[in-house]
Scaffold this motif. Sequence first.
Motif, short mmCIF file in Angstrom:
data_model
loop_
_atom_site.label_atom_id
_atom_site.label_comp_id
_atom_site.label_asym_id
_atom_site.label_seq_id
_atom_site.Cartn_x
_atom_site.Cartn_y
_atom_site.Cartn_z
N ASN A 46 0.74 -1.10 -0.21
CA ASN A 46 -0.03 0.09 -0.03
C ASN A 46 0.78 1.26 -0.15
OD1 ASN A 46 -2.37 -1.30 0.09
ND2 ASN A 46 -2.84 -1.61 2.03
N LYS A 47 2.13 1.28 -0.34
CA LYS A 47 3.22 2.28 -0.19
C LYS A 47 3.59 2.80 -1.73
CE LYS A 47 3.43 2.09 4.20
NZ LYS A 47 2.73 2.83 5.20
N ASP A 107 2.93 6.78 -2.01
CA ASP A 107 2.86 7.56 -0.81
C ASP A 107 3.59 9.04 -1.36
OD1 ASP A 107 1.74 5.66 0.75
OD2 ASP A 107 3.44 5.20 1.93
N GLU A 124 -9.04 4.07 8.03
CA GLU A 124 -8.66 4.08 9.39
C GLU A 124 -8.13 2.85 10.02
OE1 GLU A 124 -11.76 4.86 8.19
OE2 GLU A 124 -11.44 6.90 7.89
N ASN A 125 -8.81 1.48 9.79
CA ASN A 125 -8.22 0.27 10.25
C ASN A 125 -7.17 -0.19 9.61
OD1 ASN A 125 -9.34 -1.32 8.22
ND2 ASN A 125 -11.11 -1.71 9.49
N LEU A 126 -7.02 0.17 8.38
CA LEU A 126 -5.36 -0.01 7.72
C LEU A 126 -4.48 0.83 7.78
CD1 LEU A 126 -7.00 -1.52 4.48
CD2 LEU A 126 -6.02 -2.63 6.14
N SER A 127 -4.74 2.00 8.94
CA SER A 127 -3.72 3.00 9.32
C SER A 127 -3.16 3.66 7.90
CB SER A 127 -2.48 2.31 9.70
OG SER A 127 -3.00 1.73 11.04
N LEU A 128 -4.09 4.16 6.98
CA LEU A 128 -3.74 4.62 5.91
C LEU A 128 -3.82 6.11 5.99
CD1 LEU A 128 -5.61 2.25 3.39
CD2 LEU A 128 -2.96 2.33 3.85
N SER A 129 -3.38 7.00 5.06
CA SER A 129 -3.43 8.40 5.02
C SER A 129 -4.83 8.86 4.98
CB SER A 129 -2.56 8.79 3.65
OG SER A 129 -3.11 10.28 3.40
N GLY A 130 -4.94 9.90 5.93
CA GLY A 130 -6.24 10.49 5.88
C GLY A 130 -6.85 11.07 4.69
#
Length: 125
Positions: free
Chosen positions: A56-57, A60, A91-97
Amino acid sequence: MSKVLMVGRSRINQVVVSKIIEGLGLKPIPETPEAAAKTLLALVPGAIVLDGGADNKDCDALMPAIAALRRASGQSRPSVILLSNRTGTPENLSLSGLIDVVVAKPITPDRLQPVLNRLITHGHV
């Protein structure tokens, strides 16, 4: 015709997603993450589809440019969809807002089309 920027390293995913976007009457603009930074300087798409890659990066580096577009619009536009190997919410995957929606891979019309349709219906594309 609204433009949708499709960003990813996989040419296969670019083609699959572009066909889904075209099927909705939108214009896809497929780019690699490196080329997408320049594209974002030249045009403001109605939505952005990011292929996050294995972790998922992959996209970025585009987040500052996307954040600048959103600040300039004064809204949460363009909408940002992340294609992910994991399921869940941003949110639960700790991704960018900046990520509005996560669509789990493999990418199929059944998974991506409803998300794009919701954005179109609500005037976000």
